[in-house]
Write a protein that holds these residues in place. Structure first.
Motif, short mmCIF file in Angstrom:
data_model
loop_
_atom_site.label_atom_id
_atom_site.label_comp_id
_atom_site.label_asym_id
_atom_site.label_seq_id
_atom_site.Cartn_x
_atom_site.Cartn_y
_atom_site.Cartn_z
N LYS A 1 -1.62 0.96 -8.76
CA LYS A 1 -2.26 -0.34 -8.52
C LYS A 1 -1.34 -1.49 -8.94
CE LYS A 1 -7.15 0.94 -8.71
NZ LYS A 1 -8.45 0.72 -9.41
N GLY A 2 -0.76 -1.37 -10.13
CA GLY A 2 0.16 -2.41 -10.62
C GLY A 2 1.39 -2.52 -9.74
N ALA A 3 1.90 -1.37 -9.29
CA ALA A 3 3.09 -1.38 -8.45
C ALA A 3 2.80 -2.02 -7.10
CB ALA A 3 3.61 0.05 -8.27
N MET A 4 1.62 -1.75 -6.52
CA MET A 4 1.29 -2.33 -5.22
C MET A 4 1.02 -3.84 -5.34
SD MET A 4 1.83 0.07 -3.19
CE MET A 4 1.38 -0.88 -1.73
N ARG A 5 0.48 -4.27 -6.48
CA ARG A 5 0.32 -5.71 -6.69
C ARG A 5 1.69 -6.39 -6.74
NH1 ARG A 5 -4.08 -4.37 -10.21
NH2 ARG A 5 -2.68 -4.38 -12.00
N ALA A 6 2.65 -5.74 -7.40
CA ALA A 6 4.01 -6.27 -7.45
C ALA A 6 4.63 -6.31 -6.05
CB ALA A 6 4.88 -5.42 -8.38
N ALA A 7 4.33 -5.30 -5.24
CA ALA A 7 4.83 -5.27 -3.86
C ALA A 7 4.29 -6.46 -3.07
CB ALA A 7 4.45 -3.96 -3.18
N ASP A 8 3.00 -6.75 -3.23
CA ASP A 8 2.39 -7.89 -2.53
C ASP A 8 3.01 -9.21 -2.99
OD1 ASP A 8 0.68 -6.34 -0.98
OD2 ASP A 8 -0.91 -6.36 -2.49
N ARG A 9 3.23 -9.36 -4.29
CA ARG A 9 3.80 -10.60 -4.83
C ARG A 9 5.24 -10.81 -4.36
NH1 ARG A 9 1.03 -9.09 -9.68
NH2 ARG A 9 2.95 -8.17 -10.48
N SER A 10 5.94 -9.72 -4.06
CA SER A 10 7.36 -9.84 -3.67
C SER A 10 7.53 -10.46 -2.29
CB SER A 10 8.03 -8.46 -3.70
OG SER A 10 7.61 -7.68 -2.58
N GLY A 11 6.46 -10.42 -1.49
CA GLY A 11 6.56 -10.92 -0.12
C GLY A 11 7.13 -9.91 0.85
N ALA A 12 7.31 -8.67 0.41
CA ALA A 12 7.90 -7.63 1.26
C ALA A 12 7.02 -7.34 2.47
CB ALA A 12 8.12 -6.35 0.46
N THR A 13 7.65 -6.89 3.55
CA THR A 13 6.95 -6.48 4.75
C THR A 13 6.50 -5.03 4.65
OG1 THR A 13 8.28 -8.01 6.06
CG2 THR A 13 7.14 -6.26 7.26
N LEU A 14 7.38 -4.20 4.07
CA LEU A 14 7.11 -2.77 3.94
C LEU A 14 7.16 -2.32 2.48
CD1 LEU A 14 9.37 -1.29 6.79
CD2 LEU A 14 6.93 -1.81 6.92
N ALA A 15 6.37 -1.30 2.18
CA ALA A 15 6.49 -0.62 0.89
C ALA A 15 6.85 0.84 1.17
CB ALA A 15 5.18 -0.69 0.11
N LEU A 16 7.77 1.35 0.35
CA LEU A 16 8.09 2.78 0.40
C LEU A 16 7.43 3.43 -0.80
CD1 LEU A 16 11.88 2.75 1.42
CD2 LEU A 16 9.84 2.72 2.88
N THR B 1 9.21 14.04 2.02
CA THR B 1 8.67 12.89 2.75
C THR B 1 8.56 11.66 1.84
OG1 THR B 1 6.36 13.43 2.24
CG2 THR B 1 7.30 14.38 4.26
N ILE B 2 8.55 10.49 2.49
CA ILE B 2 8.33 9.21 1.80
C ILE B 2 7.37 8.40 2.67
CG2 ILE B 2 9.38 7.01 1.14
CD1 ILE B 2 11.95 8.53 0.47
N GLY B 3 6.36 7.79 2.03
CA GLY B 3 5.39 6.99 2.77
C GLY B 3 5.94 5.61 3.09
N VAL B 4 5.83 5.19 4.34
CA VAL B 4 6.24 3.85 4.76
C VAL B 4 4.97 3.06 5.08
CG1 VAL B 4 7.55 2.48 6.43
CG2 VAL B 4 8.40 4.72 5.70
N LYS B 5 4.67 2.04 4.25
CA LYS B 5 3.41 1.30 4.37
C LYS B 5 3.66 -0.11 4.86
CE LYS B 5 -0.83 0.15 1.87
NZ LYS B 5 -1.61 0.37 0.63
N ASN B 6 2.95 -0.51 5.91
CA ASN B 6 2.99 -1.89 6.40
C ASN B 6 2.06 -2.71 5.50
OD1 ASN B 6 2.25 -4.32 7.83
ND2 ASN B 6 3.17 -3.41 9.67
N LEU B 7 2.61 -3.64 4.75
CA LEU B 7 1.81 -4.37 3.78
C LEU B 7 0.90 -5.42 4.41
CD1 LEU B 7 4.46 -4.76 0.93
CD2 LEU B 7 2.39 -3.35 0.89
N SER B 8 1.10 -5.71 5.68
CA SER B 8 0.21 -6.65 6.37
C SER B 8 -1.03 -5.94 6.90
CB SER B 8 0.94 -7.31 7.55
OG SER B 8 2.02 -8.09 7.09
N THR B 9 -0.82 -4.75 7.47
CA THR B 9 -1.95 -4.04 8.09
C THR B 9 -2.53 -2.96 7.18
OG1 THR B 9 -0.52 -2.35 9.09
CG2 THR B 9 -0.87 -4.39 10.34
N GLY B 10 -1.75 -2.53 6.18
CA GLY B 10 -2.20 -1.44 5.31
C GLY B 10 -1.92 -0.07 5.90
N GLU B 11 -1.40 0.00 7.11
CA GLU B 11 -1.12 1.28 7.76
C GLU B 11 0.06 1.97 7.09
OE1 GLU B 11 0.36 3.03 12.11
OE2 GLU B 11 0.03 0.86 11.82
N GLN B 12 -0.09 3.28 6.80
CA GLN B 12 0.98 4.04 6.16
C GLN B 12 1.23 5.33 6.92
OE1 GLN B 12 0.83 4.35 1.86
NE2 GLN B 12 1.81 6.38 1.87
#
Length: 422
Positions: free
Chosen positions: A368-383, A394-405
């Protein structure tokens, strides 16, 4: 100050921190880009110079020299001054390194902090950030127009449109002396205070720049330089205006304009934005024939400008506009375990080497804390990956705008991310 007290920035000196610093960088780089497109090379200048350089180059009678310079003795008891403007320093460097003896014009651009001890207020700081250009060695009205057009293009590239260019001519050696006598004759006929009278004796043009209402009223009928130009100076000014018309750069002729530095001759201009109130200038400059010889170099002409980065940011704010992306990175890595961290550190390094901006959740924080940091960074994708994901390859590729992973093979994730950014 006790050990428990915290430090603060010196009065009148702004800090620019993320996310606001992204706009600062975008404004600075945007104002410089137009100059680089016209062949201006970058120059880096000392923050301080010998005091005599500014006293001689800027002018003893100016407020800059007489009231505003940060001057001190160094450990060798030499008088040095934090640079209050850029032209004198550029000219010193051109002379010292012999650039004036090569191909002309010498075309240079620069940016950085400049220092003036003034009463801090909105848009007027003791450390001001500026972008500048100088074109040295050729007296050509087309070059004057180019310099002005570069400034105009720089402002417009940022989306700024509520400004105007004011322009005039301050004449040349063939007409300035006679005009000076005429102006002094007028001024000495007024009931001036002692300080203003002394200023009129040293540099009468400075009196026309006095902002006090009573002085402005007294000088309303003062003779104007534009009405007393020599034929050569008038022809030069008319030619500059003709080139500006050809370049479709709009302007307003302001015959009462006086710049705050003594070295200006002929073409003189200022960019003004009424959304800034009393401190309406966002940049300006002009031609400075004679400055090089005054500083010990050849008798060559020059023209340049200084544009305020801080002031331009305020002008954009007045128009409700922003530039620059506050996003720090494009991709944010979220490792959930030691194996995952080692794998994502390597992925981040590979992406960075390909020009993708990447950060990582350090400190072994929870998801949860890591994903909040991802949102604050302004990134488009999270790995996103845990140790089990890495074991499974495998590694999850998450679209931070749509939430799709989606899960992507670890050995192809770098190529997958790069493809998403084109």
């Amino acid at each position: 100050m006790s050990e428990s007290q915290s430090f603060r920035a010196p009065k009148g000196i702004p800090d620019y921190l993320p996310p606001d610093s992204a706009q600062f960088v975008a404004v600075r780089d945007g104002l410089l880009a137009a100059a680089r497109l016209a062949g201006y090379g970058d120059v880096e200048l000392p923050i301080f110079e010998e005091t005599a350089l500014f006293a001689r180059g800027v002018g003893e009678s100016t407020d800059v020299v007489s009231k505003e310079m940060y001057t001190f003795a160094d450990r060798g008891e030499r008088s040095v001054t934090l640079r209050p403007e850029g032209t004198a320093g550029v000219m010193r460097a051109v002379i010292e390194h012999g650039l004036d003896r090569g191909a002309l014009p010498v075309k240079l651009c620069y940016s950085g902090p400049f220092f003036r001890y003034e009463r801090p207020q909105a848009g007027r700081y003791r450390q001001l950030q500026q972008v500048g250009v100088e074109a040295i060695g050729v007296d050509d009205p087309a070059l004057d127009a180019e310099v002005i057009a570069i400034a105009d293009a720089g402002f417009r590239s940022l989306g700024l449109d509520g400004f105007r260019l004011e322009i005039t001519s301050l004449g040349d050696d063939s007409c300035r002396p006679a005009y000076r006598e005429l102006l002094q004759e007028f001024l000495f006929g007024l009931d001036l205070d002692e300080v203003t009278r002394a200023r009129a004796q040293i540099n009468p043009l400075r009196v026309l720049d006095d902002k006090r209402p009573e002085i402005k009223e007294m000088t309303a009928e003062a003779p104007l330089m534009l009405d007393h130009l020599s034929e050569d100076a008038k022809e030069h000014f008319d030619s500059v205006l003709g080139y500006l018309d050809a370049l479709a750069v709009p302007y307003v002729i302001n015959p009462r304009m006086v710049r705050g530095l003594d070295y200006y001759t002929k073409t003189t201009f200022e960019f003004v934005h009424d959304g800034l109130g009393a401190q309406s200038g966002i940049g300006g400059g002009g031609r400075y024939d004679g400055l090089m010889s005054q500083l010990g170099g050849q008798d060559l002409s020059g023209i340049g400008f200084g544009l305020g980065v801080d002031r331009t940011m305020l002008a954009l704010k007045a128009e409700g506009k922003t530039v620059g992306s506050p996003a720090r990175v494009d991709v944010f890595c979220v490792p959930l375990g030691e194996q995952a961290k080692l794998a994502l550190v390597k992925v981040a390094a590979s992406l960075r080497s390909s020009g993708v901006r990447v950060d990582l959740a350090y400190g072994d924080r929870g998801v949860k804390g890591a994903m909040r940091a991802a949102d604050r960074s302004g990134a488009t994708l999270a790995l996103v990956a845990g140790d089990r994901d890495i074991e499974a390859g495998t590694i999850g590729v998450k679209n931070l705008s749509t939430g799709e992973q989606v899960d992507v093979a670890a050995d192809t994730v770098v190529a997958e991310v790069i493809s998403r950014f084109g």
